[in-house]
Design a protein around this motif. Structure first.
Motif, PDB file in Angstrom:
ATOM      1  N   ARG A 187      23.003 -47.489  50.058  1.00 17.52           N
ATOM      2  CA  ARG A 187      23.329 -46.421  49.112  1.00 17.52           C
ATOM      3  C   ARG A 187      24.060 -47.028  47.926  1.00 17.52           C
ATOM      4  O   ARG A 187      25.079 -47.702  48.094  1.00 17.52           O
ATOM      5  CB  ARG A 187      24.208 -45.354  49.772  1.00 17.52           C
ATOM      6  CG  ARG A 187      23.448 -44.490  50.772  1.00 17.52           C
ATOM      7  CD  ARG A 187      24.230 -43.258  51.129  1.00 17.52           C
ATOM      8  NE  ARG A 187      23.439 -42.327  51.925  1.00 17.52           N
ATOM      9  CZ  ARG A 187      23.814 -41.084  52.216  1.00 17.52           C
ATOM     10  NH1 ARG A 187      24.967 -40.625  51.780  1.00 17.52           N
ATOM     11  NH2 ARG A 187      23.044 -40.303  52.945  1.00 17.52           N
ATOM     12  N   TYR A 189      25.817 -46.334  44.139  1.00 16.87           N
ATOM     13  CA  TYR A 189      26.423 -45.338  43.261  1.00 16.87           C
ATOM     14  C   TYR A 189      26.802 -45.992  41.940  1.00 16.87           C
ATOM     15  O   TYR A 189      27.195 -47.160  41.896  1.00 16.87           O
ATOM     16  CB  TYR A 189      27.682 -44.748  43.901  1.00 16.87           C
ATOM     17  CG  TYR A 189      27.440 -44.023  45.205  1.00 16.87           C
ATOM     18  CD1 TYR A 189      27.155 -42.667  45.228  1.00 16.87           C
ATOM     19  CD2 TYR A 189      27.486 -44.709  46.409  1.00 16.87           C
ATOM     20  CE1 TYR A 189      26.925 -42.006  46.423  1.00 16.87           C
ATOM     21  CE2 TYR A 189      27.265 -44.062  47.614  1.00 16.87           C
ATOM     22  CZ  TYR A 189      26.982 -42.710  47.616  1.00 16.87           C
ATOM     23  OH  TYR A 189      26.745 -42.062  48.806  1.00 16.87           O
ATOM     24  N   ARG A 221      28.534 -39.001  54.212  1.00 15.74           N
ATOM     25  CA  ARG A 221      28.449 -37.755  53.439  1.00 15.74           C
ATOM     26  C   ARG A 221      29.768 -37.468  52.725  1.00 15.74           C
ATOM     27  O   ARG A 221      29.774 -37.088  51.548  1.00 15.74           O
ATOM     28  CB  ARG A 221      28.089 -36.585  54.359  1.00 15.74           C
ATOM     29  CG  ARG A 221      27.922 -35.259  53.613  1.00 15.74           C
ATOM     30  CD  ARG A 221      27.462 -34.141  54.548  1.00 15.74           C
ATOM     31  NE  ARG A 221      27.245 -32.901  53.821  1.00 15.74           N
ATOM     32  CZ  ARG A 221      28.219 -32.005  53.570  1.00 15.74           C
ATOM     33  NH1 ARG A 221      29.453 -32.248  54.015  1.00 15.74           N
ATOM     34  NH2 ARG A 221      27.951 -30.906  52.902  1.00 15.74           N
ATOM     35  N   ARG A 224      30.004 -39.796  49.786  1.00 18.01           N
ATOM     36  CA  ARG A 224      29.132 -39.383  48.683  1.00 18.01           C
ATOM     37  C   ARG A 224      29.719 -38.203  47.920  1.00 18.01           C
ATOM     38  O   ARG A 224      29.770 -38.202  46.673  1.00 18.01           O
ATOM     39  CB  ARG A 224      27.745 -39.022  49.212  1.00 18.01           C
ATOM     40  CG  ARG A 224      26.810 -38.464  48.128  1.00 18.01           C
ATOM     41  CD  ARG A 224      25.433 -38.150  48.680  1.00 18.01           C
ATOM     42  NE  ARG A 224      25.461 -37.145  49.731  1.00 18.01           N
ATOM     43  CZ  ARG A 224      25.516 -35.821  49.511  1.00 18.01           C
ATOM     44  NH1 ARG A 224      25.575 -35.355  48.265  1.00 18.01           N
ATOM     45  NH2 ARG A 224      25.503 -34.985  50.516  1.00 18.01           N
ATOM     46  N   LEU A 225      30.157 -37.185  48.632  1.00 20.83           N
ATOM     47  CA  LEU A 225      30.693 -35.989  47.982  1.00 20.83           C
ATOM     48  C   LEU A 225      31.951 -36.318  47.174  1.00 20.83           C
ATOM     49  O   LEU A 225      32.163 -35.774  46.087  1.00 20.83           O
ATOM     50  CB  LEU A 225      30.998 -34.919  49.028  1.00 20.83           C
ATOM     51  CG  LEU A 225      29.776 -34.318  49.739  1.00 20.83           C
ATOM     52  CD1 LEU A 225      30.215 -33.365  50.841  1.00 20.83           C
ATOM     53  CD2 LEU A 225      28.855 -33.616  48.749  1.00 20.83           C
ATOM     54  N   LEU A 227      32.704 -39.272  45.773  1.00 23.57           N
ATOM     55  CA  LEU A 227      32.325 -40.004  44.573  1.00 23.57           C
ATOM     56  C   LEU A 227      31.700 -39.074  43.533  1.00 23.57           C
ATOM     57  O   LEU A 227      31.971 -39.199  42.335  1.00 23.57           O
ATOM     58  CB  LEU A 227      31.348 -41.121  44.933  1.00 23.57           C
ATOM     59  CG  LEU A 227      31.959 -42.377  45.552  1.00 23.57           C
ATOM     60  CD1 LEU A 227      30.872 -43.278  46.116  1.00 23.57           C
ATOM     61  CD2 LEU A 227      32.780 -43.137  44.508  1.00 23.57           C
ATOM     62  N   GLU A 228      30.872 -38.161  43.976  1.00 21.11           N
ATOM     63  CA  GLU A 228      30.226 -37.232  43.037  1.00 21.11           C
ATOM     64  C   GLU A 228      31.238 -36.284  42.415  1.00 21.11           C
ATOM     65  O   GLU A 228      31.196 -36.013  41.206  1.00 21.11           O
ATOM     66  CB  GLU A 228      29.134 -36.454  43.766  1.00 21.11           C
ATOM     67  CG  GLU A 228      27.936 -37.304  44.155  1.00 21.11           C
ATOM     68  CD  GLU A 228      26.893 -36.539  44.948  1.00 21.11           C
ATOM     69  OE1 GLU A 228      25.768 -37.037  45.068  1.00 21.11           O
ATOM     70  OE2 GLU A 228      27.209 -35.433  45.462  1.00 21.11           O
ATOM     71  N   LYS A 229      32.148 -35.760  43.215  1.00 22.58           N
ATOM     72  CA  LYS A 229      33.097 -34.754  42.730  1.00 22.58           C
ATOM     73  C   LYS A 229      34.222 -35.379  41.909  1.00 22.58           C
ATOM     74  O   LYS A 229      34.536 -34.900  40.813  1.00 22.58           O
ATOM     75  CB  LYS A 229      33.686 -33.988  43.919  1.00 22.58           C
ATOM     76  CG  LYS A 229      34.773 -32.964  43.548  1.00 22.58           C
ATOM     77  CD  LYS A 229      35.261 -32.243  44.787  1.00 22.58           C
ATOM     78  CE  LYS A 229      36.351 -31.232  44.436  1.00 22.58           C
ATOM     79  NZ  LYS A 229      37.595 -31.888  43.936  1.00 22.58           N
ATOM     80  N   ASN A 232      32.493 -38.442  39.376  1.00 24.61           N
ATOM     81  CA  ASN A 232      31.264 -38.089  38.664  1.00 24.61           C
ATOM     82  C   ASN A 232      30.194 -39.173  38.827  1.00 24.61           C
ATOM     83  O   ASN A 232      29.397 -39.423  37.926  1.00 24.61           O
ATOM     84  CB  ASN A 232      31.550 -37.844  37.177  1.00 24.61           C
ATOM     85  CG  ASN A 232      30.433 -37.081  36.486  1.00 24.61           C
ATOM     86  OD1 ASN A 232      29.709 -36.309  37.130  1.00 24.61           O
ATOM     87  ND2 ASN A 232      30.285 -37.281  35.185  1.00 24.61           N
ATOM     88  N   ALA A 233      30.223 -39.840  39.980  1.00 28.72           N
ATOM     89  CA  ALA A 233      29.277 -40.933  40.234  1.00 28.72           C
ATOM     90  C   ALA A 233      27.909 -40.383  40.578  1.00 28.72           C
ATOM     91  O   ALA A 233      27.771 -39.289  41.125  1.00 28.72           O
ATOM     92  CB  ALA A 233      29.787 -41.809  41.378  1.00 28.72           C
ATOM     93  N   LYS A 234      26.883 -41.167  40.273  1.00 28.96           N
ATOM     94  CA  LYS A 234      25.507 -40.787  40.550  1.00 28.96           C
ATOM     95  C   LYS A 234      24.935 -41.665  41.661  1.00 28.96           C
ATOM     96  O   LYS A 234      25.065 -42.886  41.617  1.00 28.96           O
ATOM     97  CB  LYS A 234      24.646 -40.927  39.282  1.00 28.96           C
ATOM     98  CG  LYS A 234      25.176 -40.145  38.095  1.00 28.96           C
ATOM     99  CD  LYS A 234      25.211 -38.646  38.351  1.00 28.96           C
ATOM    100  CE  LYS A 234      25.707 -37.903  37.111  1.00 28.96           C
ATOM    101  NZ  LYS A 234      25.853 -36.435  37.379  1.00 28.96           N
ATOM    102  N   LEU A 235      24.339 -41.033  42.632  1.00 23.84           N
ATOM    103  CA  LEU A 235      23.645 -41.752  43.695  1.00 23.84           C
ATOM    104  C   LEU A 235      22.284 -42.200  43.185  1.00 23.84           C
ATOM    105  O   LEU A 235      21.511 -41.406  42.662  1.00 23.84           O
ATOM    106  CB  LEU A 235      23.481 -40.857  44.921  1.00 23.84           C
ATOM    107  CG  LEU A 235      22.665 -41.418  46.090  1.00 23.84           C
ATOM    108  CD1 LEU A 235      23.337 -42.642  46.691  1.00 23.84           C
ATOM    109  CD2 LEU A 235      22.459 -40.335  47.158  1.00 23.84           C
TER     110      LEU A 235
END
Length: 237
Positions: A187, A189, A221, A224-225, A227-229, A232-235
């Motif tokens: 994965r 990011y 999970r 991932r959440l 990093l995204e929240k 503001n990272a993109k997988l």
């Protein structure tokens, strides 16, 4: 502030290791980058994060010659150190982590011994000029490598380890970041507005310790959440 007890274990011209004995059955193998001062060998990194404030055992590893694991006999020596410490700690789960050269080394290590997961911040895929001809940032150290025993991380992935790579979005990172292969157990990011200083950015955002925790406890999970929240990272799919 919590003081993490860290003991020097070995020091030679080609390898330095330190250890922290925690109370859990988790072991983090933390590999250092090139360090900040060229004239001084790199020291250990991520003491608080890798130990989770002292809870987990950590084997800290530094390569004084900055060879990206290309030093003669270096990988075998590292594997012996890891294997011995795993047995001493009664480890049930081992994670390798590092930034830059340390991230590169963490990604290669599971090809040589049992590593359950890897957490790599802004790692190089390679420093070999044939693989990354447009990479010039580490020429001083690259030119001092007498033989490339590890040409590219891509030659050393396996199907059993879980790999997490977190890179910055800056264009200078593209030479490494965009050449990684796509694999179901890898994965990747990308953190926006970030150069090579990925750990510093995550620490500034207040989530670096949480990223380590999620990787150590096999919570992809949650990682991932977060990093995204929070970053503001993109997988990369």
């Amino acid at each position: 502030m919590i003081t993490i007890p860290i003991i020097l274990r070995t020091r030679s011209n080609s390898l330095a290791t330190w250890v922290h004995r925690g109370t859990s059955d988790k072991l983090v193998v933390c590999l250092s980058g090139i360090g900040r001062v060229r004239e001084q060998p790199p020291s250990y990194e991520f003491a608080f994060n890798a130990t989770s404030g002292g809870k987990h055992s950590v084997l800290f590893i530094a390569d004084p010659n900055r060879t990206w694991l290309n030093g003669s006999g270096l990988i075998n020596n590292i594997c012996e150190e890891v294997d011995t410490f795993q047995k001493e700690c009664g480890t049930s789960r081992t994670i390798a982590a590092g930034h830059s050269m340390g991230g590169f080394s963490a990604l290669v290590l599971p090809d040589f011994l049992k590593i359950d997961a890897v957490l790599a911040f802004a790692p190089q895929l390679s420093i070999h000029p044939d693989v990354v001809p447009d990479e010039t940032r580490w020429e001083y150290y690259r030119n001092r490598i007498d033989a490339f025993r590890i040409k590219t991380v891509a030659d050393h992935f396996n199907e059993d380890t879980t790999y997490t790579v977190i890179s910055g979005s800056h264009r200078k990172e593209a030479a490494q970041r965009d050449r990684f292969p796509r694999m179901s157990n890898l994965r990747r990011y990308i953190v926006p507005d970030t150069h090579h200083n990925v750990p510093q950015k995550l620490k500034q955002l207040g989530i670096l310790d949480k990223i380590f925790h999620a990787a150590i406890h096999n919570q992809p999970r949650k990682l991932r959440l977060m990093l995204e929240k929070d970053a503001n990272a993109k997988l990369v799919l």
